[in-house]
Design a protein around this motif. Structure first.
Motif, PDB file in Angstrom:
ATOM      1  N   GLU A 101      64.887 -41.090  40.224  1.00 17.73           N
ATOM      2  CA  GLU A 101      65.803 -40.296  39.410  1.00 17.73           C
ATOM      3  C   GLU A 101      65.107 -39.734  38.180  1.00 17.73           C
TER       4      GLU A 101
ATOM      5  N   TRP B 233      68.645 -34.606  48.568  1.00 16.72           N
ATOM      6  CA  TRP B 233      69.493 -35.542  47.823  1.00 16.72           C
ATOM      7  C   TRP B 233      70.240 -34.798  46.715  1.00 16.72           C
ATOM      8  N   GLU B 234      69.525 -33.923  45.999  1.00 14.58           N
ATOM      9  CA  GLU B 234      70.144 -33.167  44.909  1.00 14.58           C
ATOM     10  C   GLU B 234      71.043 -32.057  45.449  1.00 14.58           C
ATOM     11  N   GLU B 235      70.614 -31.416  46.533  1.00 14.13           N
ATOM     12  CA  GLU B 235      71.388 -30.322  47.117  1.00 14.13           C
ATOM     13  C   GLU B 235      72.759 -30.804  47.601  1.00 14.13           C
ATOM     14  N   LEU B 236      72.801 -31.998  48.185  1.00 15.12           N
ATOM     15  CA  LEU B 236      74.071 -32.532  48.686  1.00 15.12           C
ATOM     16  C   LEU B 236      75.095 -32.669  47.559  1.00 15.12           C
ATOM     17  N   SER B 237      74.625 -32.975  46.366  1.00 11.16           N
ATOM     18  CA  SER B 237      75.529 -33.073  45.210  1.00 11.16           C
ATOM     19  C   SER B 237      76.162 -31.733  44.880  1.00 11.16           C
ATOM     20  N   GLN B 238      75.443 -30.657  45.167  1.00  5.85           N
ATOM     21  CA  GLN B 238      75.933 -29.322  44.848  1.00  5.85           C
ATOM     22  C   GLN B 238      76.876 -28.775  45.914  1.00  5.85           C
TER      23      GLN B 238
ATOM     24  N   TRP C 248      80.329 -36.061  46.752  1.00  2.00           N
ATOM     25  CA  TRP C 248      79.074 -36.723  47.129  1.00  2.00           C
ATOM     26  C   TRP C 248      78.530 -37.573  45.985  1.00  2.00           C
ATOM     27  N   ASP C 249      78.650 -37.101  44.752  1.00  2.00           N
ATOM     28  CA  ASP C 249      78.113 -37.864  43.620  1.00  2.00           C
ATOM     29  C   ASP C 249      78.768 -39.240  43.503  1.00  2.00           C
TER      30      ASP C 249
ATOM     31  N   LYS D 114      77.358 -41.273  46.407  1.00  2.00           N
ATOM     32  CA  LYS D 114      75.937 -41.524  46.121  1.00  2.00           C
ATOM     33  C   LYS D 114      75.794 -42.615  45.064  1.00  2.00           C
ATOM     34  N   ASN D 115      76.572 -42.534  43.998  1.00  2.00           N
ATOM     35  CA  ASN D 115      76.468 -43.519  42.922  1.00  2.00           C
ATOM     36  C   ASN D 115      76.788 -44.928  43.408  1.00  2.00           C
TER      37      ASN D 115
ATOM     38  N   GLN E  48      81.163 -32.001  56.580  1.00  2.00           N
ATOM     39  CA  GLN E  48      80.280 -32.576  55.567  1.00  2.00           C
ATOM     40  C   GLN E  48      79.291 -33.567  56.189  1.00  2.00           C
TER      41      GLN E  48
END
Length: 188
Positions: free
Chosen positions: A85, A110-115, A120-121, A124-125, A18
């Protein structure tokens, strides 16, 4: 890159696969002193981790005066996150006070890593909360006298005193550069 990995791992666990995935997706960016990372009137499109240098968050008040809101130095995440955001136009600037080296995540990354990275979320949060707290910190209490505000600045940002232009420190403190010079002379 080691600094970013250590920063991220403060907020959660990731395996080496990861971490390598994150490293592959990041772009290194050099920003010269006075250049902008993001600007008012534009939609922020990136999140950055500061490897080297100091940046500041600033805006213009209704009198057209430039106000420095915060300073972001090494080993911190940086972004106008609320507007990033929301994909909305910003009213703030993020500007380099010194030459800077950044590790940048595009919006897509940034969005792809969440998927593709479980957990990751959550990480990230937590990173974003700290980023937003730093940016939202208000300038020193104006009811304090200028000398007290400057002494608190020295206490809160000891490494910045000789790294960034006095005009930015004065803007942060809500005083003129001449007043700041007098204060510095009187306390040394």
């Amino acid at each position: 890159m080691k600094e970013l990995t250590e920063y991220i791992l403060q907020f959660g666990n990731l395996n080496s696969h990861q971490i390598n995935l994150i490293k592959e997706k990041i772009i290194e960016l050099e920003l010269k002193k006075d250049a902008y990372f993001s600007e008012a009137g534009k939609i922020p499109k990136q999140v950055a981790f500061v490897l080297e240098g100091v940046l500041r968050g600033c805006y213009y008040n209704n009198k057209g005066e430039e106000i420095t809101r915060c300073f972001i130095q090494e080993n911190n995440l940086m972004c106008d996150y609320v507007n990033f955001e929301a994909n909305a136009v910003s009213s703030d600037y993020l500007q380099a006070c010194t030459d800077c080296k950044l590790l940048v995540f595009s919006r897509e990354t940034w969005e792809e890593l969440s998927q593709i990275i479980v957990g990751w979320d959550v990480i990230k949060n937590k990173m974003v909360q700290i980023c937003m707290y730093q940016k939202s910190r208000k300038n020193p209490v104006i009811s304090q006298d200028a000398t007290t505000r400057y002494l608190e600045f020295i206490e809160n940002y000891p490494s910045l005193i000789n790294r960034i232009p006095l005009i930015y420190i004065a803007s942060y403190l809500g005083v003129t550069q001449q007043s700041l010079s007098r204060i510095r002379k009187n306390i040394s």
